[in-house]
Design a protein around this motif. Structure first.
Motif, PDB file in Angstrom:
ATOM      1  N   GLY A  36       0.694  -1.176  -0.064  1.00  0.00           N
ATOM      2  CA  GLY A  36      -0.081   0.225  -0.077  1.00  0.00           C
ATOM      3  C   GLY A  36       1.006   1.190   0.022  1.00  0.00           C
ATOM      4  O   GLY A  36       2.085   1.178   0.029  1.00  0.00           O
ATOM      5  N   ILE A  37       0.127   2.268  -0.307  1.00  0.00           N
ATOM      6  CA  ILE A  37       1.020   3.679  -0.173  1.00  0.00           C
ATOM      7  C   ILE A  37       0.919   4.157   1.244  1.00  0.00           C
ATOM      8  O   ILE A  37       0.147   4.162   2.101  1.00  0.00           O
ATOM      9  CB  ILE A  37       0.193   4.782  -1.082  1.00  0.00           C
ATOM     10  N   LEU A  38       2.282   4.579   1.525  1.00  0.00           N
ATOM     11  CA  LEU A  38       2.435   5.266   3.107  1.00  0.00           C
ATOM     12  C   LEU A  38       2.258   6.814   2.764  1.00  0.00           C
ATOM     13  O   LEU A  38       2.217   7.149   1.757  1.00  0.00           O
ATOM     14  CB  LEU A  38       4.059   5.035   3.267  1.00  0.00           C
ATOM     15  N   VAL A  39       1.537   7.135   3.964  1.00  0.00           N
ATOM     16  CA  VAL A  39       1.433   8.563   4.103  1.00  0.00           C
ATOM     17  C   VAL A  39       2.473   9.389   3.408  1.00  0.00           C
ATOM     18  O   VAL A  39       2.236  10.242   2.504  1.00  0.00           O
ATOM     19  CB  VAL A  39       0.793   9.247   5.400  1.00  0.00           C
ATOM     20  N   GLN A  40       3.753   9.339   3.791  1.00  0.00           N
ATOM     21  CA  GLN A  40       4.816  10.054   3.262  1.00  0.00           C
ATOM     22  C   GLN A  40       5.068  10.004   1.911  1.00  0.00           C
ATOM     23  O   GLN A  40       5.406  10.903   1.199  1.00  0.00           O
ATOM     24  CB  GLN A  40       6.114   9.497   3.954  1.00  0.00           C
ATOM     25  N   THR A  41       4.902   8.827   1.270  1.00  0.00           N
ATOM     26  CA  THR A  41       4.728   8.562  -0.082  1.00  0.00           C
ATOM     27  C   THR A  41       3.649   9.400  -0.801  1.00  0.00           C
ATOM     28  O   THR A  41       4.029  10.006  -1.926  1.00  0.00           O
ATOM     29  CB  THR A  41       4.745   6.986  -0.525  1.00  0.00           C
ATOM     30  N   ALA A  42       2.554   9.358  -0.164  1.00  0.00           N
ATOM     31  CA  ALA A  42       1.354  10.052  -0.740  1.00  0.00           C
ATOM     32  C   ALA A  42       1.768  11.748  -0.946  1.00  0.00           C
ATOM     33  O   ALA A  42       1.191  12.204  -1.670  1.00  0.00           O
ATOM     34  CB  ALA A  42       0.123   9.747  -0.319  1.00  0.00           C
ATOM     35  N   MET A  43       2.346  11.988   0.382  1.00  0.00           N
ATOM     36  CA  MET A  43       2.728  13.328   0.377  1.00  0.00           C
ATOM     37  C   MET A  43       3.762  13.704  -0.415  1.00  0.00           C
ATOM     38  O   MET A  43       3.774  14.919  -1.228  1.00  0.00           O
ATOM     39  CB  MET A  43       3.131  13.826   1.985  1.00  0.00           C
ATOM     40  N   GLU A  44       4.750  12.796  -0.743  1.00  0.00           N
ATOM     41  CA  GLU A  44       5.666  13.252  -1.851  1.00  0.00           C
ATOM     42  C   GLU A  44       5.453  13.177  -3.221  1.00  0.00           C
ATOM     43  O   GLU A  44       5.441  14.163  -3.898  1.00  0.00           O
ATOM     44  CB  GLU A  44       6.998  12.108  -1.817  1.00  0.00           C
ATOM     45  N   MET A  45       4.090  12.347  -3.373  1.00  0.00           N
ATOM     46  CA  MET A  45       3.608  12.395  -4.892  1.00  0.00           C
ATOM     47  C   MET A  45       2.630  13.758  -5.137  1.00  0.00           C
ATOM     48  O   MET A  45       2.786  14.028  -6.323  1.00  0.00           O
ATOM     49  CB  MET A  45       2.753  11.254  -4.834  1.00  0.00           C
ATOM     50  N   GLN A  46       2.221  14.164  -4.007  1.00  0.00           N
ATOM     51  CA  GLN A  46       1.408  15.180  -4.062  1.00  0.00           C
ATOM     52  C   GLN A  46       2.350  16.477  -4.317  1.00  0.00           C
ATOM     53  O   GLN A  46       2.110  17.442  -5.133  1.00  0.00           O
ATOM     54  CB  GLN A  46       0.722  15.679  -2.789  1.00  0.00           C
ATOM     55  N   GLU A  47       3.500  16.534  -3.620  1.00  0.00           N
ATOM     56  CA  GLU A  47       4.474  17.522  -3.894  1.00  0.00           C
ATOM     57  C   GLU A  47       5.102  17.511  -5.281  1.00  0.00           C
ATOM     58  O   GLU A  47       5.107  18.648  -5.983  1.00  0.00           O
ATOM     59  CB  GLU A  47       5.701  17.338  -3.086  1.00  0.00           C
ATOM     60  N   PHE A  48       5.490  16.266  -5.529  1.00  0.00           N
ATOM     61  CA  PHE A  48       5.782  16.173  -7.115  1.00  0.00           C
ATOM     62  C   PHE A  48       4.781  16.677  -8.152  1.00  0.00           C
ATOM     63  O   PHE A  48       5.332  17.155  -9.170  1.00  0.00           O
ATOM     64  CB  PHE A  48       6.325  14.632  -7.300  1.00  0.00           C
ATOM     65  N   GLY A  50       2.410  18.546  -7.621  1.00  0.00           N
ATOM     66  CA  GLY A  50       2.042  20.171  -7.776  1.00  0.00           C
ATOM     67  C   GLY A  50       0.545  20.017  -7.641  1.00  0.00           C
ATOM     68  O   GLY A  50      -0.166  21.108  -8.039  1.00  0.00           O
ATOM     69  N   THR A  51       0.077  19.356  -6.963  1.00  0.00           N
ATOM     70  CA  THR A  51      -1.496  19.342  -6.644  1.00  0.00           C
ATOM     71  C   THR A  51      -1.770  19.250  -5.198  1.00  0.00           C
ATOM     72  O   THR A  51      -0.705  19.165  -4.269  1.00  0.00           O
ATOM     73  CB  THR A  51      -2.088  18.184  -7.275  1.00  0.00           C
ATOM     74  N   THR A  52      -2.950  19.245  -4.912  1.00  0.00           N
ATOM     75  CA  THR A  52      -3.439  19.511  -3.523  1.00  0.00           C
ATOM     76  C   THR A  52      -4.407  18.233  -3.140  1.00  0.00           C
ATOM     77  O   THR A  52      -5.309  18.011  -2.112  1.00  0.00           O
ATOM     78  CB  THR A  52      -4.088  20.526  -2.620  1.00  0.00           C
ATOM     79  N   ILE A  53      -4.234  17.045  -4.176  1.00  0.00           N
ATOM     80  CA  ILE A  53      -5.183  16.100  -4.200  1.00  0.00           C
ATOM     81  C   ILE A  53      -5.192  15.013  -2.844  1.00  0.00           C
ATOM     82  O   ILE A  53      -6.368  14.918  -2.349  1.00  0.00           O
ATOM     83  CB  ILE A  53      -5.001  15.202  -5.364  1.00  0.00           C
ATOM     84  N   PHE A  54      -4.040  14.854  -2.480  1.00  0.00           N
ATOM     85  CA  PHE A  54      -3.971  14.004  -1.194  1.00  0.00           C
ATOM     86  C   PHE A  54      -4.768  14.583  -0.107  1.00  0.00           C
ATOM     87  O   PHE A  54      -5.581  14.212   0.698  1.00  0.00           O
ATOM     88  CB  PHE A  54      -2.830  13.434  -0.964  1.00  0.00           C
ATOM     89  N   ALA A  55      -4.348  15.744   0.250  1.00  0.00           N
ATOM     90  CA  ALA A  55      -5.001  16.654   1.216  1.00  0.00           C
ATOM     91  C   ALA A  55      -6.385  16.782   1.199  1.00  0.00           C
ATOM     92  O   ALA A  55      -6.965  16.779   2.165  1.00  0.00           O
ATOM     93  CB  ALA A  55      -4.228  18.225   1.426  1.00  0.00           C
ATOM     94  N   ALA A  56      -6.720  17.025  -0.286  1.00  0.00           N
ATOM     95  CA  ALA A  56      -8.489  17.168  -0.433  1.00  0.00           C
ATOM     96  C   ALA A  56      -8.884  16.165  -0.123  1.00  0.00           C
ATOM     97  O   ALA A  56     -10.028  16.035   0.513  1.00  0.00           O
ATOM     98  CB  ALA A  56      -8.712  17.713  -1.775  1.00  0.00           C
ATOM     99  N   GLY A  57      -8.414  14.957  -0.422  1.00  0.00           N
ATOM    100  CA  GLY A  57      -8.991  13.575  -0.007  1.00  0.00           C
ATOM    101  C   GLY A  57      -9.148  13.314   1.309  1.00  0.00           C
ATOM    102  O   GLY A  57     -10.113  12.792   1.882  1.00  0.00           O
ATOM    103  N   ILE A  58      -8.039  13.531   1.891  1.00  0.00           N
ATOM    104  CA  ILE A  58      -8.041  13.454   3.535  1.00  0.00           C
ATOM    105  C   ILE A  58      -9.149  14.246   4.186  1.00  0.00           C
ATOM    106  O   ILE A  58      -9.816  13.811   5.024  1.00  0.00           O
ATOM    107  CB  ILE A  58      -6.577  13.622   4.100  1.00  0.00           C
ATOM    108  N   ALA A  59      -9.217  15.399   3.895  1.00  0.00           N
ATOM    109  CA  ALA A  59     -10.027  16.571   4.315  1.00  0.00           C
ATOM    110  C   ALA A  59     -11.561  15.931   4.237  1.00  0.00           C
ATOM    111  O   ALA A  59     -12.509  15.917   4.925  1.00  0.00           O
ATOM    112  CB  ALA A  59     -10.055  17.959   3.443  1.00  0.00           C
TER     113      ALA A  59
END
Length: 154
Positions: A36-48, A50-59
């Motif tokens: 599975g994807i670790l939170v840190q990996t998802a955060m890196e993917m979001q940064e790479f 240039g989106t806020t998709i992960f943050a919006a999904g968590i919210a």
């Protein structure tokens, strides 16, 4: 997967940026082979990406709304005053919509969605107003301090 699509080069480029193969990334995304994807990996993917998709999904999963704080270098009282005007305009729209939507004694699903969208927009505008105010008038305040404010309401 939207973050992968937003990254130039797609799957192969994102996998490379994360230091893994495309198959390894695919296994994590689709949760194959016990991965599975670790939170840190998802955060890196979001940064790479240039989106806020992960943050919006968590919210959204937390019954909330993600609000990206404004990224402005040269701001002053004029921009802050503009945010107040936006809030007043949105409040007027909310009041008018509320009056219209409740006139028959029932708020239907479309009207409910419209009210939710407007209220979410008002929350974003108020968070932007707060961030701009603190950025201009409290130079020692960082975005993280503004973000921590939400923790007081938990």
């Amino acid at each position: 997967m939207d973050m992968i699509g937003a990254y130039p080069g797609g799957w192969d480029a994102m996998a490379g940026a994360l230091g893994m193969t495309r198959d390894a990334l695919s296994n994590r995304i689709y949760e194959r082979k016990g991965q599975g994807i670790l939170v840190q990996t998802a955060m890196e993917m979001q940064e790479f990406s240039g989106t806020t998709i992960f943050a919006a999904g968590i919210a959204a999963m937390s019954s909330g709304t993600f609000v990206k704080l404004p990224d402005v270098d040269h701001i002053g009282n004029e921009e802050i005053t503009g945010k107040f005007h936006e809030i007043f305009e949105e409040m007027g729209k909310l009041s008018a919509n509320f009056r219209e939507f409740t006139s028959d004694g029932v708020i239907d699903p479309g009207e409910q969605e419209s009210l939710n969208d407007l209220i979410d927009r008002m929350h974003r505008t108020m968070d932007e107003l707060r961030a701009l105010t603190f950025k201009v008038y409290c130079p020692e305040t960082k975005a993280a301090t503004v973000a921590k404010r939400g923790e007081k309401h938990v």
